[in-house]
Design a protein around this motif. Structure first.
Motif, PDB file in Angstrom:
ATOM      1  N   VAL A 253       0.810  -1.233   0.000  1.00 27.48           N
ATOM      2  CA  VAL A 253       0.000   0.000   0.000  1.00 27.48           C
ATOM      3  C   VAL A 253       0.840   1.279   0.000  1.00 27.48           C
ATOM      4  O   VAL A 253       0.279   2.370   0.001  1.00 27.48           O
ATOM      5  CB  VAL A 253      -1.012   0.044   1.176  1.00 27.48           C
ATOM      6  N   GLY A 254       2.172   1.113  -0.018  1.00 22.70           N
ATOM      7  CA  GLY A 254       3.025   2.295  -0.024  1.00 22.70           C
ATOM      8  C   GLY A 254       3.271   2.791   1.398  1.00 22.70           C
ATOM      9  O   GLY A 254       2.777   2.215   2.367  1.00 22.70           O
ATOM     10  N   PRO A 255       4.052   3.869   1.518  1.00 23.67           N
ATOM     11  CA  PRO A 255       4.412   4.387   2.844  1.00 23.67           C
ATOM     12  C   PRO A 255       3.247   5.177   3.433  1.00 23.67           C
ATOM     13  O   PRO A 255       3.147   6.387   3.244  1.00 23.67           O
ATOM     14  CB  PRO A 255       5.617   5.285   2.552  1.00 23.67           C
ATOM     15  N   VAL A 256       2.373   4.513   4.155  1.00 24.83           N
ATOM     16  CA  VAL A 256       1.187   5.164   4.727  1.00 24.83           C
ATOM     17  C   VAL A 256       1.355   5.300   6.237  1.00 24.83           C
ATOM     18  O   VAL A 256       2.089   4.532   6.859  1.00 24.83           O
ATOM     19  CB  VAL A 256      -0.112   4.381   4.404  1.00 24.83           C
ATOM     20  N   ASP A 257       0.687   6.288   6.788  1.00 23.06           N
ATOM     21  CA  ASP A 257       0.710   6.455   8.244  1.00 23.06           C
ATOM     22  C   ASP A 257      -0.700   6.752   8.752  1.00 23.06           C
ATOM     23  O   ASP A 257      -1.667   6.693   7.991  1.00 23.06           O
ATOM     24  CB  ASP A 257       1.729   7.526   8.657  1.00 23.06           C
ATOM     25  N   ARG A 258      -0.788   7.075  10.054  1.00 21.61           N
ATOM     26  CA  ARG A 258      -2.111   7.254  10.676  1.00 21.61           C
ATOM     27  C   ARG A 258      -2.962   8.302   9.966  1.00 21.61           C
ATOM     28  O   ARG A 258      -4.183   8.208   9.966  1.00 21.61           O
ATOM     29  CB  ARG A 258      -1.960   7.661  12.146  1.00 21.61           C
ATOM     30  N   GLY A 259      -2.292   9.302   9.387  1.00 19.67           N
ATOM     31  CA  GLY A 259      -3.042  10.351   8.694  1.00 19.67           C
ATOM     32  C   GLY A 259      -3.710   9.859   7.420  1.00 19.67           C
ATOM     33  O   GLY A 259      -4.609  10.524   6.891  1.00 19.67           O
ATOM     34  N   ASP A 260      -3.293   8.691   6.927  1.00 19.03           N
ATOM     35  CA  ASP A 260      -3.856   8.140   5.683  1.00 19.03           C
ATOM     36  C   ASP A 260      -5.037   7.199   5.933  1.00 19.03           C
ATOM     37  O   ASP A 260      -5.610   6.677   4.970  1.00 19.03           O
ATOM     38  CB  ASP A 260      -2.765   7.368   4.930  1.00 19.03           C
ATOM     39  N   LEU A 261      -5.374   6.951   7.191  1.00 16.34           N
ATOM     40  CA  LEU A 261      -6.455   5.998   7.469  1.00 16.34           C
ATOM     41  C   LEU A 261      -7.769   6.513   6.871  1.00 16.34           C
ATOM     42  O   LEU A 261      -8.107   7.682   6.991  1.00 16.34           O
ATOM     43  CB  LEU A 261      -6.629   5.799   8.985  1.00 16.34           C
ATOM     44  N   ASP A 262      -8.511   5.597   6.225  1.00 12.98           N
ATOM     45  CA  ASP A 262      -9.822   5.979   5.688  1.00 12.98           C
ATOM     46  C   ASP A 262     -10.771   6.315   6.844  1.00 12.98           C
ATOM     47  O   ASP A 262     -11.644   7.186   6.712  1.00 12.98           O
ATOM     48  CB  ASP A 262     -10.438   4.831   4.886  1.00 12.98           C
ATOM     49  N   CYS A 263     -10.648   5.563   7.925  1.00 12.27           N
ATOM     50  CA  CYS A 263     -11.524   5.726   9.092  1.00 12.27           C
ATOM     51  C   CYS A 263     -10.994   4.811  10.181  1.00 12.27           C
ATOM     52  O   CYS A 263     -10.085   4.003   9.936  1.00 12.27           O
ATOM     53  CB  CYS A 263     -12.967   5.357   8.747  1.00 12.27           C
ATOM     54  N   LEU A 264     -11.540   4.929  11.383  1.00 13.87           N
ATOM     55  CA  LEU A 264     -11.097   4.121  12.519  1.00 13.87           C
ATOM     56  C   LEU A 264     -12.330   3.745  13.333  1.00 13.87           C
ATOM     57  O   LEU A 264     -13.175   4.600  13.610  1.00 13.87           O
ATOM     58  CB  LEU A 264     -10.125   4.947  13.375  1.00 13.87           C
ATOM     59  N   LYS A 265     -12.436   2.467  13.677  1.00 17.64           N
ATOM     60  CA  LYS A 265     -13.511   2.015  14.573  1.00 17.64           C
ATOM     61  C   LYS A 265     -12.880   1.567  15.881  1.00 17.64           C
ATOM     62  O   LYS A 265     -11.951   0.752  15.874  1.00 17.64           O
ATOM     63  CB  LYS A 265     -14.281   0.854  13.935  1.00 17.64           C
ATOM     64  N   VAL A 266     -13.376   2.110  16.984  1.00 16.02           N
ATOM     65  CA  VAL A 266     -12.814   1.845  18.296  1.00 16.02           C
ATOM     66  C   VAL A 266     -13.875   1.146  19.144  1.00 16.02           C
ATOM     67  O   VAL A 266     -14.962   1.693  19.359  1.00 16.02           O
ATOM     68  CB  VAL A 266     -12.367   3.159  18.974  1.00 16.02           C
ATOM     69  N   TYR A 267     -13.568  -0.062  19.598  1.00 16.17           N
ATOM     70  CA  TYR A 267     -14.463  -0.824  20.469  1.00 16.17           C
ATOM     71  C   TYR A 267     -14.014  -0.613  21.908  1.00 16.17           C
ATOM     72  O   TYR A 267     -12.843  -0.840  22.230  1.00 16.17           O
ATOM     73  CB  TYR A 267     -14.403  -2.309  20.122  1.00 16.17           C
ATOM     74  N   VAL A 268     -14.937  -0.180  22.752  1.00 13.69           N
ATOM     75  CA  VAL A 268     -14.644   0.196  24.142  1.00 13.69           C
ATOM     76  C   VAL A 268     -15.431  -0.737  25.057  1.00 13.69           C
ATOM     77  O   VAL A 268     -16.638  -0.878  24.919  1.00 13.69           O
ATOM     78  CB  VAL A 268     -15.085   1.662  24.368  1.00 13.69           C
ATOM     79  N   ARG A 269     -14.707  -1.403  25.996  1.00 14.33           N
ATOM     80  CA  ARG A 269     -15.418  -2.344  26.877  1.00 14.33           C
ATOM     81  C   ARG A 269     -16.333  -1.626  27.864  1.00 14.33           C
ATOM     82  O   ARG A 269     -17.486  -2.006  28.049  1.00 14.33           O
ATOM     83  CB  ARG A 269     -14.413  -3.222  27.640  1.00 14.33           C
ATOM     84  N   HIS A 270     -15.800  -0.618  28.553  1.00 16.23           N
ATOM     85  CA  HIS A 270     -16.580   0.078  29.585  1.00 16.23           C
ATOM     86  C   HIS A 270     -16.867   1.498  29.111  1.00 16.23           C
ATOM     87  O   HIS A 270     -15.924   2.270  28.873  1.00 16.23           O
ATOM     88  CB  HIS A 270     -15.799   0.155  30.902  1.00 16.23           C
ATOM     89  N   ALA A 271     -18.136   1.861  29.024  1.00 14.32           N
ATOM     90  CA  ALA A 271     -18.483   3.203  28.532  1.00 14.32           C
ATOM     91  C   ALA A 271     -17.773   4.283  29.359  1.00 14.32           C
ATOM     92  O   ALA A 271     -17.401   5.330  28.819  1.00 14.32           O
ATOM     93  CB  ALA A 271     -19.994   3.393  28.559  1.00 14.32           C
ATOM     94  N   GLU A 272     -17.546   4.016  30.645  1.00 16.63           N
ATOM     95  CA  GLU A 272     -16.906   5.057  31.476  1.00 16.63           C
ATOM     96  C   GLU A 272     -15.442   5.299  31.092  1.00 16.63           C
ATOM     97  O   GLU A 272     -14.873   6.325  31.453  1.00 16.63           O
ATOM     98  CB  GLU A 272     -17.046   4.741  32.975  1.00 16.63           C
ATOM     99  N   ASP A 273     -14.821   4.359  30.359  1.00 18.44           N
ATOM    100  CA  ASP A 273     -13.449   4.581  29.863  1.00 18.44           C
ATOM    101  C   ASP A 273     -13.436   5.396  28.573  1.00 18.44           C
ATOM    102  O   ASP A 273     -12.358   5.819  28.123  1.00 18.44           O
ATOM    103  CB  ASP A 273     -12.746   3.249  29.557  1.00 18.44           C
ATOM    104  N   ALA A 274     -14.591   5.614  27.968  1.00 17.20           N
ATOM    105  CA  ALA A 274     -14.615   6.242  26.644  1.00 17.20           C
ATOM    106  C   ALA A 274     -13.929   7.609  26.625  1.00 17.20           C
ATOM    107  O   ALA A 274     -13.148   7.880  25.701  1.00 17.20           O
ATOM    108  CB  ALA A 274     -16.048   6.326  26.116  1.00 17.20           C
ATOM    109  N   PRO A 275     -14.165   8.502  27.611  1.00 16.97           N
ATOM    110  CA  PRO A 275     -13.497   9.810  27.523  1.00 16.97           C
ATOM    111  C   PRO A 275     -11.973   9.705  27.470  1.00 16.97           C
ATOM    112  O   PRO A 275     -11.320  10.409  26.688  1.00 16.97           O
ATOM    113  CB  PRO A 275     -13.968  10.533  28.792  1.00 16.97           C
ATOM    114  N   ARG A 276     -11.398   8.819  28.278  1.00 13.41           N
ATOM    115  CA  ARG A 276      -9.927   8.688  28.272  1.00 13.41           C
ATOM    116  C   ARG A 276      -9.432   8.086  26.951  1.00 13.41           C
ATOM    117  O   ARG A 276      -8.392   8.471  26.423  1.00 13.41           O
ATOM    118  CB  ARG A 276      -9.457   7.835  29.456  1.00 13.41           C
ATOM    119  N   ILE A 277     -10.183   7.136  26.427  1.00  9.37           N
ATOM    120  CA  ILE A 277      -9.784   6.525  25.153  1.00  9.37           C
ATOM    121  C   ILE A 277      -9.942   7.540  24.018  1.00  9.37           C
ATOM    122  O   ILE A 277      -9.061   7.667  23.155  1.00  9.37           O
ATOM    123  CB  ILE A 277     -10.610   5.243  24.915  1.00  9.37           C
TER     124      ILE A 277
END
Ligand code: 3EB
Length: 314
Positions: A253-277
């Motif tokens: 895919v060539g030299p790609v970095d975080r800025g090239d991500l199409d999108c990101l899905k983040v799964y969080v176990r505890h809703a109360e951790d969401a602000p820190r994550i």
């Protein structure tokens, strides 16, 4: 609908004309597919998996499908029974057979949403039982084991197994993460049968732009969970693992970095951790990347966060 991440599923995304599936995380519409997971926020509210032409739809082996141009999106939802090895084996046997019915013999990407994933002690934990069933089905399909798909397996908020998959005419190129033991080589302590997925799968590229589909990525280094009890540090480690997968895929895919991500899905176990994550993601991922936060239990009870992403070569 805003902030739709355009998935691959067009071998040439630039010529994509229609969607095989629209997954509506935020439940903005009645027409999209909804996940059995609560939406916790973020700018990414849905994702779509694109194809060149209008899809043919139907049902095969109990799986609903939408297929076009050598690509197919499949989904099935079953009630959980007493042993997840049974539904794991049954659903995977259906999926593996459906590949041939649909002339799309390659698994590219699989998502699993499994209720009560961490219930059960030791080897009887539901996730580990699911892995046993999945491995039994795959034993009879060595071709599928040779080119493992990217995958995500997280807890569902309902007592079901829901599985979504992308399959294709052309094989994926599996990518591993040099910072992590491959999941299919995990030692015995994580269960009687290993999970069968690649850290990422590169698809397309044959005259078009290759896309890298990165699996659910957690705070695991070697085979051990890192930063037990610390959701912010787990989020940073997950991003470091994504960096390592992107680097491993650079030849494709060539030299790609975080800025090239199409999108990101983040799964969080505890809703109360969401602000820190969310704060860690805001600090570590350029602001232009759309992000979705979803509440889900995760395969190991000590994991607090997991992330999946994709990148399309420019
Ligand atoms: C891990 O790296 C975290 O069993 O299909 C992530 C993605 C995980 C997919 C699967 C499991 C699976 O082991 C857990």
């Amino acid at each position: 609908m805003q902030s739709v991440c355009a998935g691959p599923l067009a071998w040439r995304p630039e010529t994509a004309r229609s969607a095989l599936a629209v997954v509506d995380f935020a439940r903005d519409t009645d027409s999209g597919l909804h996940l059995p997971l609560p939406f916790l926020g973020g700018t990414l509210r849905a994702e779509s998996w694109l194809a060149a032409g209008p899809p043919e739809t139907g049902e095969v082996r109990g799986l609903r499908y939408a297929a076009a141009d050598g690509l197919c999106h499949l989904r099935i939802r079953v009630e959980r029974g007493p042993d997840d090895a049974v539904i794991g084996e049954d659903v995977y046997r259906r999926l593996l057979a459906a590949r041939h019915d649909l002339d799309c013999p390659h698994l590219l990407r699989v998502w699993h949403y499994l209720g009560r994933i961490n219930v059960g002690e030791g080897d009887d934990e539901n996730y580990k039982r699911f892995c046993v069933g999945r491995a039994r089905a795959l034993e009879d399909h060595p071709d599928a084991l040779e080119r493992l798909p990217a995958a995500t397996l997280v807890g569902a908020a309902e007592n079901v197994l829901e599985l979504h998959a992308l399959i294709g005419r052309e094989p994926p190129r599996p990518i591993e993460n040099p910072r992590q033991v491959s999941a299919y080589d995990y030692p015995r302590q994580y269960g009687p049968r290993q999970p069968t997925f690649a850290r990422a799968a590169a698809v397309g590229g044959d005259g078009g732009r290759p896309q890298l589909l990165v699996s659910g990525t957690a705070s695991i280094v070697g085979h051990a969970t890192r930063h037990v009890g610390d959701p912010a540090a787990q989020a940073r480690e997950s991003l470091a693992n994504i960096d390592a997968v992107l680097a491993a895929a650079a030849p494709i895919v060539g030299p790609v970095d975080r800025g090239d991500l199409d999108c990101l899905k983040v799964y969080v176990r505890h809703a109360e951790d969401a602000p820190r994550i969310m704060a860690e993601v805001a600090a570590g991922v350029p602001a232009g990347v759309p992000v979705a936060y979803l509440k889900a239990d995760l395969c190991r009870s000590d994991l607090l966060v997991e992330m999946e992403t994709q990148v399309t070569r420019r």
